[in-house]
Design an enzyme around this catalytic site. Sequence first.
Site, PDB file in Angstrom:
ATOM      1  N   ARG A   1       0.854  -1.195   0.000  1.00 38.54           N
ATOM      2  CA  ARG A   1       0.000   0.000   0.000  1.00 38.54           C
ATOM      3  C   ARG A   1       0.887   1.242   0.000  1.00 38.54           C
ATOM      4  O   ARG A   1       1.754   1.381   0.858  1.00 38.54           O
ATOM      5  CB  ARG A   1      -0.847   0.055   1.279  1.00 38.54           C
ATOM      6  CG  ARG A   1      -2.006  -0.844   1.287  1.00 38.54           C
ATOM      7  CD  ARG A   1      -3.042  -0.439   2.285  1.00 38.54           C
ATOM      8  NE  ARG A   1      -2.572  -0.026   3.595  1.00 38.54           N
ATOM      9  CZ  ARG A   1      -3.367   0.398   4.560  1.00 38.54           C
ATOM     10  NH1 ARG A   1      -4.665   0.476   4.354  1.00 38.54           N
ATOM     11  NH2 ARG A   1      -2.895   0.739   5.727  1.00 38.54           N
TER      12      ARG A   1
ATOM     13  N   THR B   1      -1.422   7.422  -0.556  1.00 38.66           N
ATOM     14  CA  THR B   1      -2.718   7.254  -1.251  1.00 38.66           C
ATOM     15  C   THR B   1      -3.493   6.050  -0.726  1.00 38.66           C
ATOM     16  O   THR B   1      -4.689   5.927  -0.971  1.00 38.66           O
ATOM     17  CB  THR B   1      -2.504   7.025  -2.759  1.00 38.66           C
ATOM     18  OG1 THR B   1      -1.785   5.780  -2.917  1.00 38.66           O
ATOM     19  CG2 THR B   1      -1.698   8.146  -3.377  1.00 38.66           C
TER      20      THR B   1
ATOM     21  N   ASP C   1       0.639  -3.325  12.155  1.00 39.29           N
ATOM     22  CA  ASP C   1       1.066  -3.715  10.813  1.00 39.29           C
ATOM     23  C   ASP C   1       1.410  -5.201  10.815  1.00 39.29           C
ATOM     24  O   ASP C   1       2.401  -5.626  11.418  1.00 39.29           O
ATOM     25  CB  ASP C   1       2.288  -2.871  10.394  1.00 39.29           C
ATOM     26  CG  ASP C   1       2.658  -3.121   8.937  1.00 39.29           C
ATOM     27  OD1 ASP C   1       2.861  -4.300   8.555  1.00 39.29           O
ATOM     28  OD2 ASP C   1       2.725  -2.150   8.177  1.00 39.29           O
TER      29      ASP C   1
ATOM     30  N   ASP D   1       4.931  -6.267   9.480  1.00 38.64           N
ATOM     31  CA  ASP D   1       6.018  -5.936  10.415  1.00 38.64           C
ATOM     32  C   ASP D   1       6.008  -6.870  11.625  1.00 38.64           C
ATOM     33  O   ASP D   1       7.068  -7.270  12.115  1.00 38.64           O
ATOM     34  CB  ASP D   1       5.883  -4.480  10.893  1.00 38.64           C
ATOM     35  CG  ASP D   1       6.318  -3.491   9.819  1.00 38.64           C
ATOM     36  OD1 ASP D   1       7.086  -3.894   8.923  1.00 38.64           O
ATOM     37  OD2 ASP D   1       5.891  -2.329   9.883  1.00 38.64           O
TER      38      ASP D   1
HETATM   39  C1  PRP Z   1      -1.100  -4.754   4.375  1.00 40.72           C
HETATM   40  C2  PRP Z   1      -1.917  -6.028   4.507  1.00 40.72           C
HETATM   41  C3  PRP Z   1      -2.737  -6.014   3.254  1.00 40.72           C
HETATM   42  C4  PRP Z   1      -2.995  -4.547   3.037  1.00 40.72           C
HETATM   43  C5  PRP Z   1      -4.393  -4.246   3.493  1.00 40.72           C
HETATM   44  O1  PRP Z   1      -0.036  -4.942   3.539  1.00 40.72           O
HETATM   45  O2  PRP Z   1      -1.139  -7.176   4.669  1.00 40.72           O
HETATM   46  O3  PRP Z   1      -2.067  -6.572   2.129  1.00 40.72           O
HETATM   47  O4  PRP Z   1      -2.050  -3.842   3.857  1.00 40.72           O
HETATM   48  O5  PRP Z   1      -4.716  -2.929   3.237  1.00 40.72           O
HETATM   49  P1  PRP Z   1      -5.827  -2.495   2.188  1.00 40.72           P
HETATM   50  O6  PRP Z   1      -7.018  -3.354   2.433  1.00 40.72           O
HETATM   51  O7  PRP Z   1      -6.057  -1.055   2.536  1.00 40.72           O
HETATM   52  O8  PRP Z   1      -5.262  -2.658   0.812  1.00 40.72           O
HETATM   53  P2  PRP Z   1       1.055  -3.796   3.243  1.00 40.72           P
HETATM   54  O9  PRP Z   1       0.648  -3.023   2.051  1.00 40.72           O
HETATM   55  O10 PRP Z   1       1.320  -3.029   4.503  1.00 40.72           O
HETATM   56  O11 PRP Z   1       2.317  -4.630   2.811  1.00 40.72           O
HETATM   57  P3  PRP Z   1       3.204  -5.677   3.650  1.00 40.72           P
HETATM   58  O12 PRP Z   1       2.376  -6.915   3.845  1.00 40.72           O
HETATM   59  O13 PRP Z   1       4.360  -5.898   2.752  1.00 40.72           O
HETATM   60  O14 PRP Z   1       3.587  -5.045   4.960  1.00 40.72           O
HETATM   61  N1  URA Z   2      -2.368  -3.338   6.972  1.00 43.06           N
HETATM   62  C1  URA Z   2      -1.968  -3.773   8.195  1.00 43.06           C
HETATM   63  O1  URA Z   2      -1.007  -4.547   8.306  1.00 43.06           O
HETATM   64  N2  URA Z   2      -2.644  -3.353   9.262  1.00 43.06           N
HETATM   65  C2  URA Z   2      -3.692  -2.515   9.179  1.00 43.06           C
HETATM   66  O2  URA Z   2      -4.278  -2.180  10.225  1.00 43.06           O
HETATM   67  C3  URA Z   2      -4.096  -2.076   7.900  1.00 43.06           C
HETATM   68  C4  URA Z   2      -3.421  -2.504   6.815  1.00 43.06           C
END
Ligand code: PRP
Ligand code: URA
Length: 208
Positions: free
Chosen positions: A103, A107, A199, A202
Site C-alpha cells: 500500500r 494514497t 502492521d 512488520d
Molecule cells: C497490508 C496487509 C494487506 C494490506 C491491506 O499490507 O497485509 O495486504 O495492507 O490494506 P488495504 O485493504 O487497505 O489494501 P502492506 O501493504 O502493509 O504490505 P506488507 O504486507 O508488505 O507489509
Molecule cells: N495493513 C496492516 O497490516 N494493518 C492494518 O491495520 C491495515 C493494513
Amino acid sequence: MSVFILDHPLIKHKVALLRDVNTHANQFRELVEEITTLMAFEALNDIPTKEIEVETPLEKTMQTVAVENSVAIIPILRAGLGMVNGIHTLLPTAKVGHIGLYRDHETLKPKEYYCKLPDGIADKICIIVDPMLATGGSAVAAIDLLKKQGCTKIKLMNIIAAPTGIETVEKAHPDVQIYIAQKDRCLNENGYILPGLGDAGDRIFGTK
Ligand code: PRP
Ligand code: URA
C-alpha cells in the site's frame, strides 16, 4: 451470502492473543498459522472430493478423499505468507501463487510488484490469504489479477477486516466468498484498522 464471520471461541481466543502488543514475532507467527488452519476448516468445506477404495485390516471400504491439486493458496505479500502453512497443514500438496502488493502510504492504493501463479490456475479454487482487509484495495487488486488469468472460483480469507474493506470487495466482486475471523470498528486516518493489531507484515517479520 458472501461474507462468513468465523466466530468460534478458539478463533476468538487466538485473535485476542494476536492483537496484544506484547505478543512477539515468534508467537505472532504461530497464532497466524493456527487461526488460518481453524478458518480453513470452514472455508474449504466445499472442495472437490472423490471416492476411493481403502483396505482396512478387516475389509475393503469406499472412502472420501480430497481431489489433489484442486486448491491454490494465494498469499498477498508480505503478510499473507504467514498464513500459507496454516492451509498446507490441511492440504500439503496445494500449490502456492504469490501476489506482491504494497500500500502506498499516502494514497493507500495498492502497487503491484510481483506475480507468480501456478500453471493451470484457472481450473483451481483460489484461496487468497492476507491477515488484514483494510480499505480493500489490495484484495480487489489481487482478485482482479486472478480473474484476468481466467479464475472463476475465488475465496478471500482475512483474519481481521474493517467494514469498509468488506464493502469494497463485496461491491467489486460479489461472486467472491469472504471468510474473516473478526470484523473491526473502522480505519484510522492512516488507514490502519481499529482496534486491529498494527502492521501485520512488520509483526510477522519483525521489521519494526
Ligand atoms: C497490508 C496487509 C494487506 C494490506 C491491506 O499490507 O497485509 O495486504 O495492507 O490494506 P488495504 O485493504 O487497505 O489494501 P502492506 O501493504 O502493509 O504490505 P506488507 O504486507 O508488505 O507489509
Ligand atoms: N495493513 C496492516 O497490516 N494493518 C492494518 O491495520 C491495515 C493494513
